[in-house]
Design a protein around this motif. Structure first.
Motif, mmCIF file in Angstrom:
data_model
loop_
_atom_site.group_PDB
_atom_site.id
_atom_site.type_symbol
_atom_site.label_atom_id
_atom_site.label_comp_id
_atom_site.label_asym_id
_atom_site.label_seq_id
_atom_site.Cartn_x
_atom_site.Cartn_y
_atom_site.Cartn_z
ATOM 1 N N ARG A 1 1.855 9.170 -6.088
ATOM 2 C CA ARG A 1 2.334 10.537 -5.846
ATOM 3 C C ARG A 1 3.342 10.962 -6.908
ATOM 4 N NH1 ARG A 1 6.499 13.167 -3.732
ATOM 5 N NH2 ARG A 1 7.644 11.285 -3.221
ATOM 6 N N LEU A 2 4.224 10.026 -7.291
ATOM 7 C CA LEU A 2 5.247 10.348 -8.288
ATOM 8 C C LEU A 2 4.692 10.426 -9.709
ATOM 9 C CD1 LEU A 2 8.187 8.147 -6.980
ATOM 10 C CD2 LEU A 2 7.915 10.623 -6.754
ATOM 11 N N ALA A 3 3.544 9.813 -9.943
ATOM 12 C CA ALA A 3 2.986 9.764 -11.291
ATOM 13 C C ALA A 3 2.094 10.957 -11.621
ATOM 14 C CB ALA A 3 2.184 8.474 -11.467
ATOM 15 N N LYS A 4 2.118 11.994 -10.799
ATOM 16 C CA LYS A 4 1.306 13.173 -11.093
ATOM 17 C C LYS A 4 1.781 13.784 -12.415
ATOM 18 C CE LYS A 4 -0.037 14.539 -6.485
ATOM 19 N NZ LYS A 4 0.061 15.556 -5.458
ATOM 20 N N PRO A 5 0.849 14.281 -13.231
ATOM 21 C CA PRO A 5 1.258 14.880 -14.502
ATOM 22 C C PRO A 5 2.092 16.140 -14.270
ATOM 23 C CG PRO A 5 -1.078 15.220 -14.108
ATOM 24 C CD PRO A 5 -0.573 14.332 -13.027
ATOM 25 N N ARG A 6 3.087 16.347 -15.155
ATOM 26 C CA ARG A 6 3.927 17.519 -14.996
ATOM 27 C C ARG A 6 3.207 18.756 -15.504
ATOM 28 N NH1 ARG A 6 8.601 16.329 -19.339
ATOM 29 N NH2 ARG A 6 6.967 16.445 -20.828
ATOM 30 N N GLU A 7 3.659 19.862 -14.992
ATOM 31 C CA GLU A 7 3.080 21.142 -15.399
ATOM 32 C C GLU A 7 3.541 21.476 -16.810
ATOM 33 O OE1 GLU A 7 1.048 23.199 -13.634
ATOM 34 O OE2 GLU A 7 0.905 21.629 -12.109
ATOM 35 N N SER A 8 2.653 22.023 -17.592
ATOM 36 C CA SER A 8 2.976 22.417 -18.959
ATOM 37 C C SER A 8 3.774 23.715 -18.938
ATOM 38 C CB SER A 8 1.682 22.619 -19.752
ATOM 39 O OG SER A 8 1.963 23.125 -21.024
ATOM 40 N N GLU A 9 4.741 23.835 -19.867
ATOM 41 C CA GLU A 9 5.534 25.054 -19.956
ATOM 42 C C GLU A 9 4.748 26.178 -20.627
ATOM 43 O OE1 GLU A 9 9.283 24.243 -21.808
ATOM 44 O OE2 GLU A 9 9.538 22.390 -20.670
ATOM 45 N N TYR A 10 3.732 25.812 -21.351
ATOM 46 C CA TYR A 10 2.950 26.785 -22.097
ATOM 47 C C TYR A 10 1.523 26.814 -21.573
ATOM 48 C CZ TYR A 10 6.846 26.132 -25.277
ATOM 49 O OH TYR A 10 8.098 26.043 -25.814
ATOM 50 N N ASP A 11 0.843 27.902 -21.894
ATOM 51 C CA ASP A 11 -0.578 27.974 -21.564
ATOM 52 C C ASP A 11 -1.307 26.907 -22.366
ATOM 53 O OD1 ASP A 11 -0.196 30.134 -19.932
ATOM 54 O OD2 ASP A 11 -0.539 31.601 -21.516
ATOM 55 N N PRO A 12 -2.405 26.364 -21.793
ATOM 56 C CA PRO A 12 -3.171 25.379 -22.553
ATOM 57 C C PRO A 12 -3.638 25.976 -23.881
ATOM 58 C CG PRO A 12 -3.925 25.480 -20.288
ATOM 59 C CD PRO A 12 -2.948 26.587 -20.471
ATOM 60 N N GLY A 13 -3.361 25.281 -24.945
ATOM 61 C CA GLY A 13 -3.780 25.730 -26.266
ATOM 62 C C GLY A 13 -2.750 26.571 -26.993
ATOM 63 N N GLU B 1 0.834 -1.207 0.000
ATOM 64 C CA GLU B 1 0.000 0.000 0.000
ATOM 65 C C GLU B 1 0.868 1.256 0.000
ATOM 66 O OE1 GLU B 1 -3.513 2.430 0.242
ATOM 67 O OE2 GLU B 1 -2.982 0.506 -0.619
ATOM 68 N N LEU B 2 1.940 1.256 0.776
ATOM 69 C CA LEU B 2 2.840 2.409 0.792
ATOM 70 C C LEU B 2 3.526 2.608 -0.558
ATOM 71 C CD1 LEU B 2 4.405 2.081 4.368
ATOM 72 C CD2 LEU B 2 2.657 3.698 3.590
ATOM 73 N N LYS B 3 3.919 1.511 -1.202
ATOM 74 C CA LYS B 3 4.517 1.610 -2.544
ATOM 75 C C LYS B 3 3.504 2.145 -3.545
ATOM 76 C CE LYS B 3 8.044 -1.965 -2.188
ATOM 77 N NZ LYS B 3 8.475 -3.292 -2.645
ATOM 78 N N ARG B 4 2.252 1.676 -3.449
ATOM 79 C CA ARG B 4 1.208 2.144 -4.362
ATOM 80 C C ARG B 4 0.977 3.644 -4.191
ATOM 81 N NH1 ARG B 4 -3.814 3.746 -4.571
ATOM 82 N NH2 ARG B 4 -4.075 3.633 -2.325
ATOM 83 N N LEU B 5 0.933 4.100 -2.953
ATOM 84 C CA LEU B 5 0.716 5.523 -2.704
ATOM 85 C C LEU B 5 1.899 6.358 -3.183
ATOM 86 C CD1 LEU B 5 -0.922 5.387 0.836
ATOM 87 C CD2 LEU B 5 -2.030 5.966 -1.323
ATOM 88 N N GLU B 6 3.112 5.850 -3.005
ATOM 89 C CA GLU B 6 4.300 6.572 -3.463
ATOM 90 C C GLU B 6 4.331 6.666 -4.987
ATOM 91 O OE1 GLU B 6 7.797 8.743 -3.238
ATOM 92 O OE2 GLU B 6 6.316 8.267 -1.704
ATOM 93 N N SER B 7 4.014 5.561 -5.667
ATOM 94 C CA SER B 7 4.016 5.599 -7.132
ATOM 95 C C SER B 7 2.905 6.506 -7.654
ATOM 96 C CB SER B 7 3.874 4.197 -7.721
ATOM 97 O OG SER B 7 2.619 3.652 -7.411
#
Length: 170
Positions: A126-138, A118-124
């Motif tokens: 947390r790490l798998a959050k999408p990265r922020e885009s460098e540009y505005d959407p669109g 369960e701790l490994k699942r929660l850590e993965s």
């Protein structure tokens, strides 16, 4: 991703209540044995433990407690008597004892493995959050559209460079 609601229900063995049953039977001729047996049986029937993918539910008569696997710090097997023992679940705030279990060492190890998973699942997660885009959407779509217009010759070289610099600045 579909949720799997696997669960295992454990009940204490009658051996955990051996002495209560013993004295109840011993005192049957005095009629107090019936009361002891009845109360012991009610207590025995009212206790069970439900282990799910992410939490453990402890039900004792009228009360129930939920313990998230991520909160469990340690699962320790207790002393074994009459072939049954207990498992103590330690969290930061409390200790819960699961009584009357056969093979308490194996159950404690299984709970420890489930906590690790369960701790490994929660850590993965947390790490798998999408990265922020460098540009505005669109904005990338607008830049691609501008590049297409320039390649077709519909926008001049100077106008293309002016507009492209706007995207680099933002």
């Amino acid at each position: 991703m579909p949720e799997h609601n696997k669960s295992i229900t454990l009940t204490p063995s009658w051996k955990a209540f051996f002495w209560s049953y013993f004295f109840g039977i011993l005192l049957l001729p005095l009629l107090i044995g019936f009361i002891i047996l009845w109360k012991t049986r009610q207590k025995h029937k009212g206790i069970y433990y439900e282990i799910k993918d992410r939490l453990i539910t402890v039900v004792e008569s009228k009360y129930s407690q939920n313990i998230d696997l991520k909160d469990i710090r340690k699962a320790e097997p207790g002393e074994i008597r009459f072939g049954v023992g207990s498992v103590t679940l330690k969290t930061q705030a409390r200790e819960i004892e699961l009584i009357g279990l056969e093979n308490p060492e194996g159950i404690a190890k299984s709970i420890e493995k489930a906590v690790e998973a369960e701790l490994k699942r929660l850590e993965s997660k947390r790490l798998a959050k999408p990265r922020e885009s460098e540009y505005d959407p669109g904005s990338m779509d607008r830049l691609d559209y501008l590049t297409g217009l320039w390649q077709q010759g519909l926008v001049s070289e100077e106008d293309f460079e002016i507009e492209r610099k706007k995207f680099e600045g933002s």
